[in-house]
Design an enzyme around this catalytic site. Structure first.
Site, mmCIF file in Angstrom:
data_model
loop_
_atom_site.group_PDB
_atom_site.id
_atom_site.type_symbol
_atom_site.label_atom_id
_atom_site.label_comp_id
_atom_site.label_asym_id
_atom_site.label_seq_id
_atom_site.Cartn_x
_atom_site.Cartn_y
_atom_site.Cartn_z
ATOM 1 N N GLU A 171 47.894 48.431 36.897
ATOM 2 C CA GLU A 171 47.879 49.240 38.545
ATOM 3 C C GLU A 171 49.031 49.479 38.676
ATOM 4 O O GLU A 171 49.353 48.658 39.776
ATOM 5 C CB GLU A 171 46.645 48.335 39.111
ATOM 6 C CG GLU A 171 45.544 47.734 38.674
ATOM 7 C CD GLU A 171 44.726 46.738 39.919
ATOM 8 O OE1 GLU A 171 45.159 46.617 40.337
ATOM 9 O OE2 GLU A 171 43.003 46.980 39.237
ATOM 10 N N ASN A 213 45.843 50.176 32.360
ATOM 11 C CA ASN A 213 45.191 50.100 32.676
ATOM 12 C C ASN A 213 45.281 50.280 34.393
ATOM 13 O O ASN A 213 46.258 49.792 35.507
ATOM 14 C CB ASN A 213 44.106 48.696 32.570
ATOM 15 C CG ASN A 213 42.952 48.406 33.020
ATOM 16 O OD1 ASN A 213 41.393 49.316 32.223
ATOM 17 N ND2 ASN A 213 43.017 47.468 33.761
ATOM 18 N N HIS A 249 35.445 51.944 38.673
ATOM 19 C CA HIS A 249 35.069 51.308 39.801
ATOM 20 C C HIS A 249 34.277 52.190 40.666
ATOM 21 O O HIS A 249 35.036 53.208 41.667
ATOM 22 C CB HIS A 249 35.873 51.282 40.516
ATOM 23 C CG HIS A 249 36.398 49.329 40.159
ATOM 24 N ND1 HIS A 249 35.268 48.269 39.464
ATOM 25 C CD2 HIS A 249 37.101 49.248 38.995
ATOM 26 C CE1 HIS A 249 36.026 47.385 38.996
ATOM 27 N NE2 HIS A 249 37.602 47.914 38.628
ATOM 28 N N GLU A 278 36.408 48.710 33.347
ATOM 29 C CA GLU A 278 35.410 47.656 33.985
ATOM 30 C C GLU A 278 34.410 48.379 34.864
ATOM 31 O O GLU A 278 34.546 48.757 36.126
ATOM 32 C CB GLU A 278 37.017 47.505 35.433
ATOM 33 C CG GLU A 278 37.794 47.043 35.009
ATOM 34 C CD GLU A 278 39.079 46.440 35.802
ATOM 35 O OE1 GLU A 278 38.930 46.320 37.245
ATOM 36 O OE2 GLU A 278 40.480 45.917 35.635
ATOM 37 N N ASP A 280 31.578 50.198 37.108
ATOM 38 C CA ASP A 280 30.383 49.657 38.246
ATOM 39 C C ASP A 280 30.081 50.487 38.935
ATOM 40 O O ASP A 280 30.753 50.981 39.583
ATOM 41 C CB ASP A 280 30.771 48.276 38.709
ATOM 42 C CG ASP A 280 31.560 47.719 39.174
ATOM 43 O OD1 ASP A 280 32.548 48.989 40.008
ATOM 44 O OD2 ASP A 280 32.267 46.646 39.947
#
Ligand code: G3I
Length: 464
Positions: A171, A213, A249, A278, A280
């Site tokens: 990030e 990432n 996400h 990640e 979701d």
């Protein structure tokens, strides 16, 4: 995160949980070409891990060490997943709570569980502006730079040989429209902090894949363009980087982008792996299930998309539990999203990594000799990916050339499965070594990425 992501260790060692061990071990010991054969011929897998393994991918989840005593949680983990990411336990605040004093207790628990159950590990994350211990938050300049390098070196060395992929830097880019680096204490040590972290990680664990990432980089936008530029620069200058992680996400305000697959593909075309790290998706029912299927299909369609990890097991395990974003409900029951994910894994037909594109089986030959070509497009503002399908006429081909006329101001930025001469105006694409020879009626595909306005019309095709 406030808003809302050897060198082939392991790609030949896909090993799911216990029930899946037999199938996967078989897949894991055969050559890539044979994996393709299994992928197309094998019966559908019955777990996420086995189905992903049949497609040459892994399927993982974030794991919290303090849940490893929950039998429902562990039962699902061991049955369904063959990759784990410690959700918090490998972060800087957890592993180096006091400067120079390392604590691996919780992270080691997860790694031991993974090893004992035939799973691999994604390390997360070595250098990040968030979840720093207080002492690091209070450092700056060369003292912080040295502390960061020491942290990367110590942690990557501790886990040397045990990590499939490391999120080396997490990030580091800002949200918003300007594609700038995120302001942080690490960024203020100098713009080269990211490549310094990657070099330190490579030295400490040469066998691990090293990833950048991030989140909100899942479609093409100013932020992902900035990451793309950094990765391109790293590849050009030999900075060690092997993969890019897309956190993925999603929710109603930030749904799966329409150019998700094209965005994964353009990063893969830089010559590295892409991973969904990640995943979701907030929601429920059919809408959520459809979105999960879209993500899985996108990964299967990109040969260098090597695996998918969800960010937790049950909805109640999620950092966004109220959004019910995961594949199992709070009781551990499979949701519609689970079924859609499994079905998508079983339905995909794209070959796994390193298998060269193949031609389709012969169909009824079209009339006439020569060849024909057709064009399909995935577009976004300012760019596109074009897929061109070349079909041989009744005489077959020894080689072929397809010509595409680009609008003024548009340029080809890269091409795959064909060689282009020129990048603007009328661009000629010729076959490469493995796809020039087509029997009558047989087809093959090549692609290219462009900046600017997409072409229209039908490409011309000549055969030799
Ligand atoms: O363990 C303590 C507990 O003892 C204490 O009582 C409680 C009080 O708030 O906090 C607990 O720690 C929390 C920790 O999760 C474990 O549950 C932290 O407050 C909380 O901040 C932490 O949140 C994590 C978040 O990263 C922090 O940034 C989430 O679990 C984790 O899922 C999330 O993961 C990040 C990825 O690393 C990077 N990408 C985005 C993703 C979601 O934000």
């Amino acid at each position: 995160m406030s808003s809302s992501a050897v060198r082939d260790r392991g790609s030949a060692r896909v090993r799911p949980g216990r029930r899946a061990a037999l199938i996967s071990a078989t897949v894991g010991t055969v050559a890539a070409g044979t994996v393709l054969a299994l992928a197309t011929a094998a019966s559908a897998g019955t777990t996420l891990a086995t189905s992903a393994a049949e497609k040459g991918r892994y399927f993982g989840t974030a794991v919290a060490a303090n849940k490893l005593s929950d039998s429902t949680y562990v039962g699902i983990l061991n049955r369904e997943f063959n990759m784990v990411t410690p959700e918090n336990e490998m972060k800087w605040d957890a592993t180096e709570p006091s400067q120079g004093q390392f604590n691996y207790t919780s992270a080691d628990r997860i790694v031991s569980h993974a090893q004992a159950n035939g799973m691999r590990v994604r390390g997360h994350a070595l250098a990040w502006h968030s979840q720093q211990p207080g002492w690091a938050q209070n450092l700056s300049g060369s003292a912080l730079r040295s502390a960061m390098v020491n942290h990367v070196t110590q942690v990557a060395t501790h886990y040397q040989g045990k990590i499939h992929s490391w999120d080396v830097v997490n990030e580091a880019f800002a949200d918003g429209g300007n594609g700038a680096r995120r302001d942080s204490n690490l960024q203020r040590t100098g713009n080269d902090w990211i490549e310094v972290a990657f070099r330190a990680a490579r030295t400490a664990d040469p066998g691990a894949k090293l990833c950048y990432n991030d989140y909100n980089t899942d479609g093409q936008n100013a932020k992902s363009n900035a990451v793309y530029a950094m990765v391109s620069d790293f590849k050009a200058r030999g900075v060690p980087i092997d993969c890019v992680g897309f956190q993925s996400h999603f929710n109603s305000a930030s749904p799966v982008p329409g150019d998700y697959q094209a965005n994964l593909q353009r990063f893969a075309n830089l010559g590295l792996d892409v991973q969904i790290t990640e995943l979701d998706i907030e929601g429920s029912g059919t809408a959520q299930a459809t979105s999960y299927a879209t993500v899985v299909k996108a990964c299967l369609a990109v040969s260098r998309c090597t695996g998918i990890s969800v960010w937790g097991i049950r909805d109640t395990d999620s950092w966004r539990a109220s959004g019910t974003p995961l594949l199992f409900d709070g009781n551990g029951n499979k949701k519609a999203a689970y079924t859609a994910t499994l079905d998508a894994l079983n339905g995909g037909t794209t070959p796994p990594t390193t298998v060269p594109p193949t031609t389709t089986p012969p169909t009824t030959p079209p009339p006439g000799a020569g060849c024909t070509a057709s064009l399909s497009l995935q577009t976004w503002t300012g760019g596109f990916v074009a897929t061109v399908r070349v079909t041989a006429g009744s005489s077959g081909t020894n080689g072929w050339a397809a010509t595409v006329t680009l609008p003024a101001g548009t340029a080809v930025t890269n091409a795959w499965n064909a060689q282009n001469s020129g990048t603007t105006g009328t661009v000629r694409f010729t076959n490469v070594g493995y796809n020039g020879r087509l029997t009558a009626g047989q087809s093959t595909e090549f692609g290219f990425q462009g900046a600017g306005t997409p072409p229209s019309g039908t490409p011309s095709c000549t055969a030799s």
